[in-house]
Design a protein around this motif. Sequence first.
Motif, short mmCIF file in Angstrom:
data_model
loop_
_atom_site.label_atom_id
_atom_site.label_comp_id
_atom_site.label_asym_id
_atom_site.label_seq_id
_atom_site.Cartn_x
_atom_site.Cartn_y
_atom_site.Cartn_z
N GLY B 24 0.84 -1.18 0.00
CA GLY B 24 0.00 0.00 0.00
C GLY B 24 0.88 1.24 0.00
N LEU B 25 0.58 2.19 -0.84
CA LEU B 25 1.43 3.37 -0.92
C LEU B 25 1.03 4.44 0.09
CD1 LEU B 25 1.83 3.61 -4.79
CD2 LEU B 25 3.49 2.81 -3.11
N ASN B 26 -0.24 4.47 0.46
CA ASN B 26 -0.69 5.49 1.43
C ASN B 26 -0.82 4.95 2.84
OD1 ASN B 26 -0.93 7.95 -0.06
ND2 ASN B 26 -2.63 7.02 -1.18
N LYS B 27 -1.11 3.66 2.96
CA LYS B 27 -1.25 3.05 4.30
C LYS B 27 -1.38 1.55 4.14
CE LYS B 27 -6.27 3.03 4.65
NZ LYS B 27 -7.42 3.21 5.51
N ALA B 28 -1.29 0.84 5.25
CA ALA B 28 -1.60 -0.59 5.26
C ALA B 28 -3.11 -0.75 5.26
CB ALA B 28 -0.99 -1.24 6.49
N PHE B 29 -3.59 -1.82 4.66
CA PHE B 29 -5.03 -2.06 4.66
C PHE B 29 -5.31 -3.54 4.42
CE2 PHE B 29 -5.70 -2.61 0.08
CZ PHE B 29 -4.59 -1.96 -0.47
N THR B 30 -6.53 -3.90 4.74
CA THR B 30 -7.01 -5.25 4.46
C THR B 30 -8.09 -5.13 3.40
OG1 THR B 30 -6.54 -5.98 6.71
CG2 THR B 30 -8.09 -7.30 5.43
N ALA B 31 -7.98 -5.93 2.36
CA ALA B 31 -8.92 -5.84 1.26
C ALA B 31 -9.56 -7.19 1.00
CB ALA B 31 -8.22 -5.35 0.00
#
Lengths: 185, 81
Positions: B24-31
């Motif tokens: 992730g370039l802006n933040k960590a996330f779960t998709a």
Amino acid sequence: MPCGFTPLNSTSGCPDNEGGAQYAWAAKLEDITGITVASSQISNFTMATTGLWKRLEFDKDATSFFNQTGERINDTGALRHNAEGLMKFGGFTQTYKAWADDVGDCCKIVIIWVLTNGTRVVQGIEIDAAATGGFTGTKSRDTKGTPSMLSGTSDEEARMEMAVRGRNKKFAPFTTLTDTALAAL
Amino acid sequence: MIKVKAEFADIPEMVTLIDGKRVGLNKAFTATVQENGKKPKHTVDVPHATQSQLAQLFKEGDPTLEEVGNEAKPELQNVTK
């Protein structure tokens, strides 16, 4: 690019000239936020989120293609390239109808055609280093999908076909991205 | 220092690949990834890119990134009272 010729010889190296397409990857143009280019080929995508590239496995029965035909306005005017691809899915089902209706609603799409000779060419995008994200959609006419559902006659095959058409200023760029990379994106 | 350009900063799940791994370039996330023709619907955890990964992506030409000058830190001075 400036006008110029470099030597070109199709009889040396025997480039793979097998025609047709094996399968494709598809995404909406709006879901692509940036492209990375290396040696004039797309080497990476930046996407709005993950999992947006969908693999399309169409029939391998010598019907699929991706063609780019050059033309000049009034024969000597501006050069443009009419790009057209076709994928065929045998059958006539509710699943196909739902898929075709959704694709038909997309304003601008991008298709990575994996050709039979292994080349990967990206329809629906043009490299433009000065544009936001380093790319634009096809500059002359948007690239859209045009699905058809055809029962045919009893001597024919029931099928769903999707034609993908657009008009480029330059020929569609190639990509070095593999299936593994596209699935991971 | 490498950071995401302002025009891309409001795309929370913006993602790319580095060495074959998604970041992730802006933040960590779960998709939640929908069925993609090879894998059924599944969930993935996407880590936030490290500064060294951003630097590598920038070097490779990722157009969503930019280099910003290292802001000068105020010099620490001995303060005598």
